[in-house]
Motif scaffolding. Structure first.
Motif, PDB file in Angstrom:
ATOM      1  N   ILE A 264       0.831  -1.202   0.000  1.00 53.81           N
ATOM      2  CA  ILE A 264       0.000   0.000   0.000  1.00 53.81           C
ATOM      3  C   ILE A 264       0.866   1.253   0.000  1.00 53.81           C
ATOM      4  O   ILE A 264       0.645   2.188  -0.768  1.00 53.81           O
ATOM      5  N   SER A 265       1.878   1.288   0.877  1.00 44.83           N
ATOM      6  CA  SER A 265       2.706   2.494   0.974  1.00 44.83           C
ATOM      7  C   SER A 265       3.519   2.735  -0.291  1.00 44.83           C
ATOM      8  O   SER A 265       3.892   3.878  -0.572  1.00 44.83           O
ATOM      9  N   ASP A 266       3.801   1.686  -1.062  1.00 49.45           N
ATOM     10  CA  ASP A 266       4.534   1.844  -2.318  1.00 49.45           C
ATOM     11  C   ASP A 266       3.665   2.377  -3.452  1.00 49.45           C
ATOM     12  O   ASP A 266       4.180   2.811  -4.478  1.00 49.45           O
ATOM     13  N   SER A 267       2.346   2.298  -3.285  1.00 55.13           N
ATOM     14  CA  SER A 267       1.460   2.629  -4.396  1.00 55.13           C
ATOM     15  C   SER A 267       1.440   4.131  -4.667  1.00 55.13           C
ATOM     16  O   SER A 267       1.571   4.959  -3.763  1.00 55.13           O
ATOM     17  N   THR A 268       1.255   4.469  -5.931  1.00 54.37           N
ATOM     18  CA  THR A 268       1.192   5.870  -6.341  1.00 54.37           C
ATOM     19  C   THR A 268       0.009   6.574  -5.694  1.00 54.37           C
ATOM     20  O   THR A 268       0.105   7.722  -5.245  1.00 54.37           O
ATOM     21  N   ALA A 269      -1.123   5.882  -5.607  1.00 55.32           N
ATOM     22  CA  ALA A 269      -2.324   6.484  -5.031  1.00 55.32           C
ATOM     23  C   ALA A 269      -2.109   6.867  -3.573  1.00 55.32           C
ATOM     24  O   ALA A 269      -2.516   7.945  -3.132  1.00 55.32           O
ATOM     25  N   PHE A 270      -1.449   6.003  -2.803  1.00 54.90           N
ATOM     26  CA  PHE A 270      -1.215   6.309  -1.398  1.00 54.90           C
ATOM     27  C   PHE A 270      -0.236   7.472  -1.260  1.00 54.90           C
ATOM     28  O   PHE A 270      -0.441   8.372  -0.429  1.00 54.90           O
ATOM     29  N   GLN A 271       0.810   7.492  -2.053  1.00 52.64           N
ATOM     30  CA  GLN A 271       1.777   8.577  -1.962  1.00 52.64           C
ATOM     31  C   GLN A 271       1.147   9.912  -2.365  1.00 52.64           C
ATOM     32  O   GLN A 271       1.490  10.960  -1.808  1.00 52.64           O
ATOM     33  N   GLN A 272       0.209   9.881  -3.297  1.00 58.72           N
ATOM     34  CA  GLN A 272      -0.509  11.105  -3.656  1.00 58.72           C
ATOM     35  C   GLN A 272      -1.389  11.565  -2.498  1.00 58.72           C
ATOM     36  O   GLN A 272      -1.505  12.766  -2.234  1.00 58.72           O
ATOM     37  N   LEU A 273      -1.997  10.608  -1.790  1.00 62.90           N
ATOM     38  CA  LEU A 273      -2.801  10.947  -0.619  1.00 62.90           C
ATOM     39  C   LEU A 273      -1.954  11.616   0.451  1.00 62.90           C
ATOM     40  O   LEU A 273      -2.375  12.607   1.072  1.00 62.90           O
ATOM     41  N   VAL A 274      -0.740  11.091   0.664  1.00 64.82           N
ATOM     42  CA  VAL A 274       0.157  11.664   1.662  1.00 64.82           C
ATOM     43  C   VAL A 274       0.540  13.094   1.280  1.00 64.82           C
ATOM     44  O   VAL A 274       0.610  13.988   2.133  1.00 64.82           O
ATOM     45  N   GLU A 275       0.772  13.336  -0.013  1.00 67.03           N
ATOM     46  CA  GLU A 275       1.120  14.675  -0.469  1.00 67.03           C
ATOM     47  C   GLU A 275      -0.015  15.663  -0.203  1.00 67.03           C
ATOM     48  O   GLU A 275       0.215  16.816   0.161  1.00 67.03           O
ATOM     49  N   VAL A 276      -1.248  15.202  -0.372  1.00 68.66           N
ATOM     50  CA  VAL A 276      -2.399  16.084  -0.179  1.00 68.66           C
ATOM     51  C   VAL A 276      -2.649  16.327   1.306  1.00 68.66           C
ATOM     52  O   VAL A 276      -2.852  17.472   1.737  1.00 68.66           O
ATOM     53  N   MET A 277      -2.639  15.265   2.098  1.00 63.05           N
ATOM     54  CA  MET A 277      -2.971  15.381   3.522  1.00 63.05           C
ATOM     55  C   MET A 277      -1.795  15.841   4.368  1.00 63.05           C
ATOM     56  O   MET A 277      -1.981  16.454   5.415  1.00 63.05           O
ATOM     57  N   GLY A 278      -0.582  15.526   3.932  1.00 62.76           N
ATOM     58  CA  GLY A 278       0.601  15.805   4.720  1.00 62.76           C
ATOM     59  C   GLY A 278       0.986  14.590   5.553  1.00 62.76           C
ATOM     60  O   GLY A 278       0.100  13.901   6.094  1.00 62.76           O
ATOM     61  N   PRO A 279       2.276  14.304   5.680  1.00 60.58           N
ATOM     62  CA  PRO A 279       2.719  13.112   6.410  1.00 60.58           C
ATOM     63  C   PRO A 279       2.250  13.068   7.859  1.00 60.58           C
ATOM     64  O   PRO A 279       1.973  11.995   8.392  1.00 60.58           O
ATOM     65  N   SER A 280       2.139  14.229   8.505  1.00 64.05           N
ATOM     66  CA  SER A 280       1.778  14.247   9.919  1.00 64.05           C
ATOM     67  C   SER A 280       0.343  13.806  10.159  1.00 64.05           C
ATOM     68  O   SER A 280      -0.030  13.466  11.288  1.00 64.05           O
ATOM     69  N   SER A 281      -0.478  13.805   9.120  1.00 62.24           N
ATOM     70  CA  SER A 281      -1.897  13.455   9.286  1.00 62.24           C
ATOM     71  C   SER A 281      -2.146  11.951   9.212  1.00 62.24           C
ATOM     72  O   SER A 281      -3.259  11.496   9.504  1.00 62.24           O
ATOM     73  N   ILE A 282      -1.141  11.174   8.819  1.00 65.64           N
ATOM     74  CA  ILE A 282      -1.346   9.741   8.634  1.00 65.64           C
ATOM     75  C   ILE A 282      -1.699   9.052   9.952  1.00 65.64           C
ATOM     76  O   ILE A 282      -2.541   8.157  10.002  1.00 65.64           O
ATOM     77  N   GLN A 283      -1.069   9.478  11.047  1.00 67.12           N
ATOM     78  CA  GLN A 283      -1.395   8.906  12.357  1.00 67.12           C
ATOM     79  C   GLN A 283      -2.856   9.162  12.708  1.00 67.12           C
ATOM     80  O   GLN A 283      -3.562   8.254  13.166  1.00 67.12           O
ATOM     81  N   SER A 284      -3.319  10.390  12.480  1.00 62.98           N
ATOM     82  CA  SER A 284      -4.710  10.733  12.785  1.00 62.98           C
ATOM     83  C   SER A 284      -5.678   9.933  11.925  1.00 62.98           C
ATOM     84  O   SER A 284      -6.737   9.490  12.396  1.00 62.98           O
ATOM     85  N   LEU A 285      -5.331   9.738  10.650  1.00 59.66           N
ATOM     86  CA  LEU A 285      -6.187   8.964   9.755  1.00 59.66           C
ATOM     87  C   LEU A 285      -6.269   7.506  10.210  1.00 59.66           C
ATOM     88  O   LEU A 285      -7.363   6.921  10.265  1.00 59.66           O
ATOM     89  N   ALA A 286      -5.123   6.922  10.536  1.00 55.10           N
ATOM     90  CA  ALA A 286      -5.113   5.537  11.007  1.00 55.10           C
ATOM     91  C   ALA A 286      -5.911   5.399  12.301  1.00 55.10           C
ATOM     92  O   ALA A 286      -6.662   4.429  12.486  1.00 55.10           O
ATOM     93  N   HIS A 287      -5.768   6.380  13.175  1.00 58.25           N
ATOM     94  CA  HIS A 287      -6.492   6.350  14.454  1.00 58.25           C
ATOM     95  C   HIS A 287      -8.002   6.431  14.214  1.00 58.25           C
ATOM     96  O   HIS A 287      -8.789   5.745  14.882  1.00 58.25           O
ATOM     97  N   LEU A 288      -8.403   7.246  13.256  1.00 53.11           N
ATOM     98  CA  LEU A 288      -9.821   7.379  12.924  1.00 53.11           C
ATOM     99  C   LEU A 288     -10.371   6.063  12.367  1.00 53.11           C
ATOM    100  O   LEU A 288     -11.485   5.648  12.708  1.00 53.11           O
ATOM    101  N   LEU A 289      -9.596   5.400  11.523  1.00 47.07           N
ATOM    102  CA  LEU A 289     -10.046   4.146  10.915  1.00 47.07           C
ATOM    103  C   LEU A 289     -10.250   3.047  11.955  1.00 47.07           C
ATOM    104  O   LEU A 289     -11.065   2.143  11.752  1.00 47.07           O
ATOM    105  N   LEU A 290      -9.520   3.129  13.074  1.00 47.57           N
ATOM    106  CA  LEU A 290      -9.669   2.115  14.128  1.00 47.57           C
ATOM    107  C   LEU A 290     -10.717   2.504  15.168  1.00 47.57           C
ATOM    108  O   LEU A 290     -10.849   1.824  16.197  1.00 47.57           O
TER     109      LEU A 290
END
Length: 345
Positions: A264-290
């Motif tokens: 997943i992390s290697d995929s172009t779609a995920f890396q584009q998501l990170v660029e839009v949201m910012g790397p610091s938001s990934i923890q918050s997104l993962a926390h929301l999903l759980l």
């Protein structure tokens, strides 16, 4: 790269999930042995056992090869099912569900996102505890974000294990810094800083010598010691505890409870998501999903409390023991299936 700087994702480019959201729980016991008929024409073979006890040869050469074997295995195709076996296969969800269970088998064989059993955490009223001895219900030292944008140390409860495999072995990164050493798999997130920036959730695979990590200091604050070396070792016993706050202090180093599988992390779609949201938001997104897992835990805890008013404290211990025996959390697996189908093409 996701964690900042020039680090890239190391993993399995193009390695997708053969099934879809219909994927169910893992089928049968895991096994690994040599076969005379490698599915890819050569190399190592491991045996996947379906829920109907059918043995299927899949490639043991790599994660991607294993997934491709699941896609191609004639034993898992609807067209090759007949009689009682065909009826049973239909009741189990059919071809796509069986392929998804086979893919989960590949995931547990090749993809690790957790901590080794000899890592240590600080547990309230127990002191320093090996990860292998950690239990659901333990209050473990972790970190929480502050309103000022920093972090503070706290204790929070283990509500489940995303993954727990006492007998599995796999590669683990040893990241040594000036205040200690943390052991963590490459796909797991920890909080690190590159080039003087603030600490953000970063794939362990992207942490380099000279980066800085978060670690508790003697006065109760959090320091940012420099990384001195990064090595890979082989460890037996792999654990991924889930705390209600989504973070944990492991081996005296701040880490996330979450991970991002490399396909997943290697995929172009995920890396584009990170660029839009910012790397610091990934923890918050993962926390929301759980969030559903935390909600269920709160309901179970409330029900247990009600039962304790009428019965004995054995009820609570039984609930803890049952949760502690979880090998791969089913909700986490559903998220992986959905994520792989969404991001990997």
């Amino acid at each position: 790269g996701y964690g900042g700087g020039g680090g890239g994702y190391g993993g399995h480019p193009g390695g997708g999930h053969p099934g879809g959201p219909q994927g169910g729980p893992q089928g049968g016991p895991e096994g690994e042995q040599e076969s005379e008929a490698p599915p890819d024409g050569g190399g190592k073979v491991i045996i996947y056992t379906t829920q109907l006890s059918k043995k299927v040869n899949v490639s043991g050469n790599s994660y991607d090869a294993c997934l491709q074997s699941c896609r191609d295995a004639p034993e898992l195709k609807d067209a090759n099912q007949s009689g009682i076996g065909g009826i049973g296969n239909g009741l189990m969800g059919g071809e796509r569900a069986e392929q998804a269970r086979c893919a989960q088998f590949c995931q547990t064989e090749f993809e690790w996102a957790c901590f080794p059993g000899d890592s240590k955490v600080m547990v309230r009223n127990r002191g320093s505890v090996y990860m292998a001895e950690l239990k659901v219900g333990d209050a473990v030292m972790a970190i929480l974000p502050t309103e000022e944008g920093g972090w503070k140390i706290c204790f929070d409860q283990v509500i489940a294990f995303i993954h727990r495999s006492p007998h599995k072995a796999g590669p683990v990164m040893q990241i040594k810094h000036k205040l200690g050493q943390v052991q963590i798999t490459a796909e797991h997130l920890l909080f690190a800083s590159k080039s003087g920036s603030s600490a953000i959730p970063t794939l362990a695979a992207e942490v380099d010598v000279g980066d800085r990590v978060l670690a508790p200091w003697v006065d109760g604050s959090l320091a940012m010691p420099e990384v001195l070396s990064v090595e890979t070792v082989w460890k037996r016993g792999l654990y991924a505890p889930l705390l209600a706050c989504g973070t944990i202090l492991v081996d005296g180093t701040a880490a996330s409870c979450y991970a991002i599988p490399s396909n997943i992390s290697d995929s172009t779609a995920f890396q584009q998501l990170v660029e839009v949201m910012g790397p610091s938001s990934i923890q918050s997104l993962a926390h929301l999903l759980l969030l559903p897992v935390r909600a269920v835990h709160q309901m179970v805890a409330a029900e247990a409390s009600n039962l304790l008013d009428c019965k004995s404290s054995d009820t609570d211990s039984k609930i803890i023991a049952k949760a502690d025996a979880e090998v791969f959390h089913p909700y986490a697996w559903v998220l992986y299936v959905l994520g792989a189908n969404l991001f990997v093409r």
